[in-house]
Write a protein that holds these residues in place. Sequence first.
Motif, PDB file in Angstrom:
ATOM      1  N   GLY A 195       0.809  -1.214   0.000  1.00  0.00           N
ATOM      2  CA  GLY A 195       0.000   0.000   0.000  1.00  0.00           C
ATOM      3  C   GLY A 195       0.840   1.261   0.000  1.00  0.00           C
ATOM      4  O   GLY A 195       0.536   2.235  -0.704  1.00  0.00           O
ATOM      5  N   LEU A 196       1.917   1.256   0.802  1.00  0.00           N
ATOM      6  CA  LEU A 196       2.785   2.429   0.871  1.00  0.00           C
ATOM      7  C   LEU A 196       3.436   2.708  -0.479  1.00  0.00           C
ATOM      8  O   LEU A 196       3.420   3.841  -0.980  1.00  0.00           O
ATOM      9  CB  LEU A 196       3.859   2.214   1.941  1.00  0.00           C
ATOM     10  N   GLY A 197       3.995   1.643  -1.093  1.00  0.00           N
ATOM     11  CA  GLY A 197       4.736   1.840  -2.327  1.00  0.00           C
ATOM     12  C   GLY A 197       3.862   2.083  -3.539  1.00  0.00           C
ATOM     13  O   GLY A 197       4.151   2.962  -4.358  1.00  0.00           O
ATOM     14  N   GLN A 198       2.761   1.315  -3.666  1.00  0.00           N
ATOM     15  CA  GLN A 198       1.974   1.361  -4.892  1.00  0.00           C
ATOM     16  C   GLN A 198       0.700   2.185  -4.761  1.00  0.00           C
ATOM     17  O   GLN A 198      -0.200   2.091  -5.598  1.00  0.00           O
ATOM     18  CB  GLN A 198       1.676  -0.060  -5.370  1.00  0.00           C
ATOM     19  N   ALA A 199       0.657   3.013  -3.722  1.00  0.00           N
ATOM     20  CA  ALA A 199      -0.429   3.990  -3.601  1.00  0.00           C
ATOM     21  C   ALA A 199       0.156   5.336  -3.193  1.00  0.00           C
ATOM     22  O   ALA A 199       0.216   6.265  -3.992  1.00  0.00           O
ATOM     23  CB  ALA A 199      -1.485   3.513  -2.604  1.00  0.00           C
ATOM     24  N   LEU A 200       0.658   5.432  -1.950  1.00  0.00           N
ATOM     25  CA  LEU A 200       1.090   6.737  -1.444  1.00  0.00           C
ATOM     26  C   LEU A 200       2.352   7.249  -2.140  1.00  0.00           C
ATOM     27  O   LEU A 200       2.382   8.375  -2.650  1.00  0.00           O
ATOM     28  CB  LEU A 200       1.306   6.656   0.069  1.00  0.00           C
ATOM     29  N   ILE A 201       3.415   6.446  -2.162  1.00  0.00           N
ATOM     30  CA  ILE A 201       4.656   6.923  -2.783  1.00  0.00           C
ATOM     31  C   ILE A 201       4.483   7.030  -4.297  1.00  0.00           C
ATOM     32  O   ILE A 201       5.004   7.962  -4.931  1.00  0.00           O
ATOM     33  CB  ILE A 201       5.834   6.014  -2.396  1.00  0.00           C
TER      34      ILE A 201
END
Length: 482
Positions: A195-201
Amino acid sequence: MPTGADSASSAPPPVLRPPPIVFNGRRWPSDELAAIAAGWLDYLHASIPRTAGLTAMLMSNHPHAVALFFALSSLSLPVVIFPADARAWRSSPSLPAGTPVFVPPGRSALVAAGTAAGLSTFALPDERPAGAAGAVWFLACPGFVNFTSGSTGLPKPVYIATRSFLVQTAAVIEAGRLAPGAPVVGSLQLSTHYGLGQALILSTVLGSPLGLLERFDHRSLLRLLATGSYAYWAATPSMADVLARAPLPAPRPDAPAICHISAGRLSARTFHAFAERFGVTLRPSYGQTENGFITVDTAAPAQVRSDRVGQPAPGIEVRIGDDPLDPHPAGRLGRVWFKSPWYMEGYGFPPNLALPGGPDGWRPTADVGSLDEAGYLALAGRADDCFKTAQGHLVNPSLIADALASHPGVTDVVVIPARSPSGPVIGAMVESARAIDAHELRTAAARALPPWLQPEIVVVTRRLPRLAGGKADRAACHALLL
């Protein structure tokens, strides 16, 4: 506490700002989120001991948590990202004592729970002065700690450098052919690597809006999709399955043009139903917390298949076998190995990290699979999930799960050993939104499987127990079969 911009040990970071967020019908502009983050810096400086080697936060899918993430990312310390689910706060090894753990405002219950769990928790103040965001470099910290799912024991901390997240993000953009400003859907938990890599970042690097869901719910997602044209969605097979079956509002919202599906088995039924309903081809992918993105299917829509997880992502190499320096030929099953330019720095909390070894930079996985002549990877299950029955038969759970998952109405399956007076037998927990008779499932399995692979115990439930990251909780399933 110096900011990342003051640290002499690293090169100047790229100038990145929080993405604008659409959340519960409200748009949070990038400037507002950046000002909130900058306004909290004085409080963070005052709360972090000079001797601290880490900072930490409780992450949730909320704009305030995103602002806190960016505030901490501007400091010179690694950031540990805990999920809001208290079940994941115990890890192996444990967070070093005294590490400050920050909680976004309005989550006082989490402060009390964190303190009870032995964490040094601090609640961010509700009143916050608007900071001078233009003077702050975001995503300037050395790296981030996420956690493995805990499906085989306590979650393990995984430390990945910020630069590795950014290199991985560039590969996602290349694989998806995403243009700058392409809007992104965030339905995965931002506390996970996925979620962190493929949404927020990803939305940060693209400079694009992030449509953020507090938790996955098909009604909320359909309302979000109805508000605009979204280009990218990273999701799990169960999310795609729900969207393929749920009642649709009129007019029908458009699905994102690029849908990368990972963290589970994508059934052929869901694959075809989603394409028929939305006119969009789901693209199976494969990854792990230690690395994130490994493979994805980027073929023309008519060539994408649900029974494989694509080719290596840009910059990744994949081999199959007991020894990656002597790999198996195409079509032969074996352990999956990979080489990656954005692999983790190690398990643990920096600077105390343990990096598993591998020959010539090759990294082993716990997965078994095969490559075809064109380099497409097909997974056959996890090596550590296989078990022997009381009759001495070696069981590959994925074969049984695939047979049960093909039955109409089944959305997910977990196959595990169950106890019996004679020893281990094959047990299956089956998730289905409608009532299915267990005998009906055993009959279907008998038609598709040899006698020694047929489950003796089948339990049907509307929802499998799940870990904080969304994976099925195998230990909890095992307890339910006892």
